[in-house]
Scaffold this active site. Structure first.
Site, short mmCIF file in Angstrom:
data_model
loop_
_atom_site.label_atom_id
_atom_site.label_comp_id
_atom_site.label_asym_id
_atom_site.label_seq_id
_atom_site.Cartn_x
_atom_site.Cartn_y
_atom_site.Cartn_z
N TYR C 289 24.54 -8.56 14.14
CA TYR C 289 25.57 -7.88 14.94
C TYR C 289 25.61 -8.48 16.33
CZ TYR C 289 28.50 -3.80 16.00
OH TYR C 289 29.55 -2.96 16.31
N TYR C 339 36.23 -8.13 15.68
CA TYR C 339 35.35 -6.98 15.89
C TYR C 339 35.84 -5.86 15.00
CZ TYR C 339 33.25 -2.98 18.35
OH TYR C 339 32.56 -1.84 18.68
#
Lengths: 132, 313, 385
Positions: C289, C339
């Site tokens: 991430y 995102y």
């Protein structure tokens, strides 16, 4: 000469004195004849503290701020603005800017803020293309 | 569906208005008036040689003038099929009588040359609301203008206005200031802290069972399980444990850049607060600081930090 | 009872990734779920479970209505923003393994760029949250600033620099440049460009921060047994874990003894290695991430790829490149592709296991995926059947 642009470049601060003459002449030059841009009594009667700059002028000032810096060969592709506090007669409108995006085809995005004593008058971006 | 939404759907469904031709073709006198007033010194608008050099093949008009060519003029009237005018009338009727422009996004597909004659169309993109805004309840109305030369699209604009019912208290400036700061949520477990800042005390929670010092506080001691929180009054001195210089985006009630420091107090707990009285570039981890109480209003006093006098900063 | 090996990802779907989708979040969710079911070769009527994020505006029942999913026997939501990503698949795997559902779809859909932007100051987040009242009113109100506070201490403790953070951005953007689905396709950056990008919250620069995107991703999970009869090679869930650490806060766990680690990711790592029987050396691709670059370095440390404070040395010499020892985010990550709260990373892990990624790493047996950092989080190990 057209300037070489780099991501993160800051534009020099530029001040525009929004004198009553400026507010009125620019409103007329953009063919905006609404009274709040040239008649102080009516502007005050409508709840404003003075006459104020019209949107077409703000758009023009944002464009000018970027092209004055980038040079005459920079091509303006878009001007996107969000309007905030009014810019009244006798205000100093201070412009700040920064190159925030770069694309491979020579297109750059410059972020521009125009600030008055009341707060941000305009926040926007100008997309320009600079020939290689 | 409300009546405003029904009308909006009807107007949007009507699509683009008929093209409206500009009063004048693109012409040098109007460009000169514009560059004089705006103060734009770009020579491609006025100097044929410079325009040639920039690859325009002749004088061009400032892109930001696009809307100027099709303005209605001194005695202009909206055409009967103008969707913005129609939508404004609907909202006027519904009591949303005031208007303020919020966004103008213009895209220029190419530069215009002298003598070209543009026409403009308008369509209604969307109407969103009712929304509560600082100005009062209102609707955001978005329209799209398209400028043509013949059949060619030369520029477009997305334009948004807020059509609102003025709030009871007009121009609520006094309200705007407190709303500009983010206020803490306060409950049974945390009110002692904010009562302390109002009195000029920096309070640290102390467990009534085992004496554990804890910040941020909570109702049950994680060490001994006691639910007897008390507090002590800190000396209000410590060191910068870490810090941030905030630049973007803008934060309500603050001018950027500003510094937020995580301070480790001499008592051993850490606490966040704005650090003032020092240039951002001079801040470092380990900087000795002391608390300052900054009164926001009668209900809120914030603890902030400044370099400690004689602290070797 | 173990979840390891019991369930598999059999379908992945997504909308395009953009800055302005021009349609509702529900429509994005419905499109991604339908796309994922088509990929799996399943029908909406096969689905009996749905899982999403608490932050998602689309309820399970709304998604079910749009897809014409008749009955649901399992539905669930996970908290803590991007920390939920891998946990949605964990929920699905547990539901499948325990017989609570047969086919579970995990989804995340938002107009994060054109609608509600997380990168702006979340004034509303402070109101009513006592936890947030120790940070937002003090001027610490954006995810970037909250990570920057951590990053400054990490730099102080371990000698890391802004350039070390920049190397993560450069490798992500390099991978995005050759992924046609990525927003930053064909737009790599140099370390110099990273270093000249503007400050957002020092020590973080613009190019340390992920983009903001509109889009949706959906993941279809069913039993490993059923997976073998479906049209795609299964990506078997070898491990799936959640983690929260001591004195945990959301983005502001500043009050622990040490402020240079992500102990919640350490909790996830322990569980992943225990469940799968694997270790860091078995990982062929890492999808970590990357909403902000500093936390990628810390994750490498928490997951056991290197010692504490050593990540900046570990990533030297092309370690994270496609042909390196630990290829990182071959899709370009959230800095480069889009995102979508980590869900696009899970989809990439599935493609790597299938061998169908735009930037396919050779001979992939196991892919590690992590979820949002700085918050209670989650992780997955996916593998070939």
């Amino acid at each position: 000469m057209t300037r070489t642009l780099n991501l993160g470049d800051s534009l020099p601060e530029v001040h525009v004195e929004a004198t009553p003459t400026f507010v009125i002449s620019s409103a007329i030059a953009t063919r905006d004849f609404q009274d709040v841009h040239h008649d102080r009594d009516l502007a005050v009667a409508r709840g404003s503290k003075d006459i104020f700059v019209n949107i077409l002028t703000t758009t023009g000032l944002v464009q000018r701020y970027v092209t004055d810096w980038a040079g005459p060969e920079a091509l303006v592709r878009a001007v996107d603005i969000r309007l905030g506090a009014p810019c009244y007669a006798h205000d100093t409108l201070k412009f700040f800017g920064q190159v925030v995006e770069r694309f491979d085809d020579g297109v750059y995005v410059v972020e521009v803020v125009g600030r008055t004593p009341q707060g941000d008058h305009v926040v926007g971006t100008v997309r320009i293309e600079v020939p290689a | 569906m409300t009546r405003v939404e029904e009308e909006a759907a009807r107007i949007a469904a009507a699509g683009e208005s008929a093209p409206r031709l500009a009063r004048d073709p693109v012409n040098l006198p109007m460009v000169l008036n514009w560059v004089e007033a705006i103060g734009d010194a770009n020579p491609v608008y006025t100097d044929p040689e410079a325009a040639e050099k920039a690859g325009h093949g002749g004088l061009v008009a400032p892109p930001a003038m696009i809307q100027v060519w099709t303005m209605g003029g001194l005695h202009g009237q909206r055409s009967s099929d103008d969707p913005l005018g129609a939508m404004m009338a609907v909202l006027d009727e519904a009591g949303y009588t005031s208007v303020v422009a919020t966004n103008s996004d213009q895209t220029y597909h190419r530069y215009l040359r002298q003598g070209e004659h543009v026409a403009v169309t308008t369509r209604l993109d969307d109407v969103v609301g009712p929304k509560r805004t600082a100005l009062g309840e209102g609707w955001f109305v978005t329209t799209r203008n398209t400028w043509y030369v013949g059949d060619e699209v030369v520029a477009e604009m997305r334009f948004r206005v807020l059509k609102f019912r003025p709030a009871e208290k007009p121009a609520a400036v006094a309200e705007a200031v407190p709303a500009a700061v983010i206020r803490p949520a306060v409950n049974h477990d945390t009110e002692y802290f904010w009562q302390g800042t109002a009195l000029g005390e920096l309070r640290i929670q102390r467990c009534g069972g085992c004496g554990l010092l804890r910040h941020p506080p909570g109702p049950m001691c994680p060490e001994c399980g006691a639910t007897k929180p008390t507090h002590l009054v800190s000396d209000g001195v410590g060191e910068v444990y870490s810090y941030v210089v905030h630049h973007h985006p803008r934060v309500p009630g603050r001018a950027t850049p500003f510094v937020v420091a995580l301070v480790e107090l001499d008592e051993g707990v850490r606490m966040l607060g704005e650090l003032t009285g020092i240039a951002p570039d001079d801040v470092r981890v380990g900087l000795p600081v002391e608390v300052v109480f900054t009164k926001v209003d009668d209900d809120l006093t914030m603890p902030t930090w400044r370099p400690r006098a004689g602290g070797g900063s | 009872m173990s979840v390891s090996g019991a369930a598999a990802v059999v379908g992945i779907g997504a909308t395009e990734f953009s800055k302005d989708s021009g349609r509702s979040e529900l429509r994005l969710a419905a499109e991604a779920v339908r796309d994922a079911l088509t990929d799996a070769g399943l029908e909406p009527s096969d689905v009996d479970g749905l899982v999403s994020f608490t932050m998602d505006s689309n309820t399970e029942i709304a998604v079910a209505r749009e897809l014409g999913i008749p009955e649901l026997t399992f539905f669930s939501r996970i908290h803590y923003g991007g920390g939920a990503a891998c946990a949605t698949v964990q929920q699905a795997a547990m539901a499948v393994a325990t017989g609570m559902a047969e086919v579970v779809v995990c989804y995340r859909a938002f107009n994060e760029r054109s609608g509600h932007r997380f990168g702006q100051v979340q004034t509303a987040a402070a109101v009513g949250s006592v936890d947030n009242s120790w940070s937002y009113p003090m001027g610490l109100g954006t995810p970037a600033a909250m990570v920057a506070m951590f990053a400054r201490r990490y730099m102080h403790a371990h000698g890391a620099t802004s350039e070390d953070f920049g190397r993560i951005a450069v490798v992500d953007r390099k991978h995005a440049a050759t992924n046609p689905k990525a927003w930053f396709h064909e737009r790599p950056i140099t370390l110099e460009e990273h270093q000249s990008s503007r400050w957002i919250a020092e020590p973080l620069r613009l190019l340390d921060c992920c983009q903001e995107s509109d889009g949706a991703v959906a993941i279809v999970v069913t039993s490993a047994e059923r997976a073998r009869d479906l049209r795609r090679p299964p990506a078997v869930i070898r491990a799936a874990a959640q983690g929260s650490g001591t004195d945990q806060f959301t983005m502001t766990s500043y009050y622990r003894d040490d402020l240079t680690g992500l102990p919640e990711m350490g909790v996830v790592a322990k569980a992943l290695w225990r469940q799968s029987g694997l270790g860091p050396s078995d990982v062929d691709v890492a999808v970590l991430y990357d909403h902000f670059t500093p936390f990628v370095l810390v994750q490498l440390e928490e997951l056991g790829f290197c010692q504490r404070g050593e990540a900046r040395h570990f990533i030297a010499d092309g370690m994270l490149e496609l042909d390196g020892g630990l290829p990182l985010n071959p899709h370009g990550g959230q800095l480069g592709e889009a995102y979508v709260h980590g869900m696009n990373g899970i989809a990439e892990a599935v493609r790597q296991v299938r061998g169908t990624a735009a930037n396919q790493v050779r001979a992939v047996a196991h892919v590690l995926v992590t979820a949002g950092t700085g918050v209670p989080t989650s992780g997955l190990v996916l593998g070939v059947d």
